[in-house]
Structures are given as C-alpha cells and as structure tokens.
Design an enzyme around this catalytic site. Sequence first.
Site, short mmCIF file in Angstrom:
data_model
loop_
_atom_site.label_atom_id
_atom_site.label_comp_id
_atom_site.label_asym_id
_atom_site.label_seq_id
_atom_site.Cartn_x
_atom_site.Cartn_y
_atom_site.Cartn_z
CG ASN A 11 -1.78 1.24 1.50
OD1 ASN A 11 -1.79 1.94 0.32
ND2 ASN A 11 -2.21 1.46 2.60
CE LYS A 13 -0.11 3.24 4.87
NZ LYS A 13 -0.36 3.53 6.09
CG HIS A 99 -5.87 1.58 5.01
ND1 HIS A 99 -5.67 2.37 5.84
CD2 HIS A 99 -4.91 0.85 4.88
CE1 HIS A 99 -4.19 2.11 6.38
NE2 HIS A 99 -3.94 1.21 5.73
CD GLU A 101 -3.35 5.22 6.65
OE1 GLU A 101 -3.25 5.30 5.50
OE2 GLU A 101 -2.17 4.84 7.44
CD GLU A 169 -3.57 -2.99 7.13
OE1 GLU A 169 -2.66 -2.98 6.64
OE2 GLU A 169 -4.30 -2.00 7.04
N GLY A 175 1.93 1.71 10.82
CA GLY A 175 2.96 2.75 10.76
C GLY A 175 3.69 3.10 12.23
CB SER A 213 4.93 -2.22 12.11
OG SER A 213 4.43 -1.06 12.43
C1 PEP Z 1 -0.78 0.00 6.05
O1 PEP Z 1 -0.90 1.05 5.79
O2 PEP Z 1 -1.91 -0.77 5.37
C2 PEP Z 1 0.33 -0.59 6.88
C3 PEP Z 1 0.19 -1.92 7.28
O3 PEP Z 1 1.37 0.28 6.89
P1 PEP Z 1 2.65 0.13 7.74
O4 PEP Z 1 3.11 -1.35 7.18
O5 PEP Z 1 3.64 1.10 7.45
O6 PEP Z 1 2.28 -0.24 9.00
#
Ligand code: PEP
Length: 251
Positions: A11, A13, A99, A101, A169, A175, A213
């Site tokens: 992703n 973003k 997601h 976000e 997630e 992040g 992460s």
């Molecule tokens: C994500 O945005 O879906 C995500 C898992 O980000 P990160 O791997 O940076 O934690």
Amino acid sequence: MTARRYLIAGNWKMHCRQSDGAALAADLAARVGPTADPRFDLLVCPPATIISPVSQAVSGSAVAVGGQDCHAQVQGAHTGDIAAEMLADAGAAFVIVGHSERRTNHGESSATIKGKAAAALRAGLTAIICVGETEAQRDAGQAESVVAEQLTGSIPDGATASNSVIAYEPVWAIGTGRTPTLADIAAMHGMIREKLSGLVTDPGAVRILYGGSVKPSNAAEILGLADVDGALVGGASLKADDFWAIAQACP
Ligand code: PEP
C-alpha cells in the site's frame, strides 16, 4: 486444509510520482518475472494517478496492480471520487477498501465499505477488505468483537475467495513499528476464519492478510502463523529490497 497462495500487497498510500513509482514497479517486475513465484502473488497499490504508468511498468510480469479506495457508484456527480470501473480501466485488478485511514480520516462506516466492496466485485476487481481494532478497543478487551462486527458489516453479498481478501490491520500497529504478539495475531486470524463461515461460501479458501508494521525482520514469523495468508505492507513496500525480502519470507 485448503491450500492458499500468499498475497504480499504493498500500500503506497500518498507516496510516489510517475517516475519513481514506475521505477519501483519495474524493479519489482524484474525480480518477479513473467511467472508468479509458486509461493506468493505480489501486488502494488499506488495512488490512483499513477495506476496507469505503474501498470505499464509491470506489464509482462506477474506483478498485479490495485487501487487504494473506490466509490460505490459506477459514475455520477461525485467530485474527487473514483469508480471501481475506472480503476479497472487504468489497469488495476485489486482495490483496498476500508483501510483504517479511510475509516478514521473520512468517517467511513462498515456499511459504506460494504458498498465499495460490492462495487469492486461489480467491476471485476478483487476487494481487499480491511478490518482492525484501535488500541483503546484492544485494551478494553473488545478487539475480537470489533473485528467480527466490521466483518459482518463490510463483506458484501457474493464475496468469495476468488473476489475478496480480508486484511486484519490493528490500527495501533499501522506505521508505528509496533505489532501484536504472534499469539494475538494467530488468535485474531483464527477468529476471522471462523467468522467467515457465515459470510462467504468458501471460508477456508479466503486469504486473510496481516498488516501493521510488517518488515523484513518480522515477516517470517508472522507469515509462518496458521491462517496468515500474506501481508498488507505500508512503509516497507516503498523500498524494493524490503518489500522483496518480505515476499521471500513466505514459507
Ligand atoms: C498499511 O498502511 O496498511 C500498513 C500496514 O502500514 P505499515 O506497514 O507502514 O504499518
């Protein structure tokens, strides 16, 4: 148990412009080549503005391209939105919906996400439906009930293993560099698998990704867990070496 190929999804973003996005995609395409690794499928989800050049950059390789969000409608007066059909037209085969976000920054409910996932299926895209609890919900012992409710509310009619993927997630792991314990990831994925039996016809075949992460140093232990069928990767998907190392950690 049904054999499920891993899916390693990046992703991106709101990162990358045409030139660096196409270069990153071309780097991954050269590593994958024309035939997918027998262990995993590789997917990149760039910003919508560069889906087309990224699709061209991976053309002839087994790397797939996806969008990061879509609107529920085919077309209409929806300024700034993008139809699932438009993503498909630009070269996408997948789309991420729900997601955290989007759920948090855009106030998207599970009902909204269900409409977006249904649109993805209508357009012939595979929907990656995201679910996950906040830290406060986990601390309050509500993680599993929150995720179960999100699954019930977000999975559309007609979802199957061939048109839908679930991404678990935990919001607090995205992040942040923090991850749940392996036991907590395994427990949540087991719960999701069970819950799917009332929501799709082929629950044992649906891929359930872990996201939050994931990096080269923790990928093997996470991907080695039962019912973890891949990863949704944010930050580490922007570096070809790191993203590739995560894919190589698939058992
Ligand atoms: C994500 O945005 O879906 C995500 C898992 O980000 P990160 O791997 O940076 O934690």
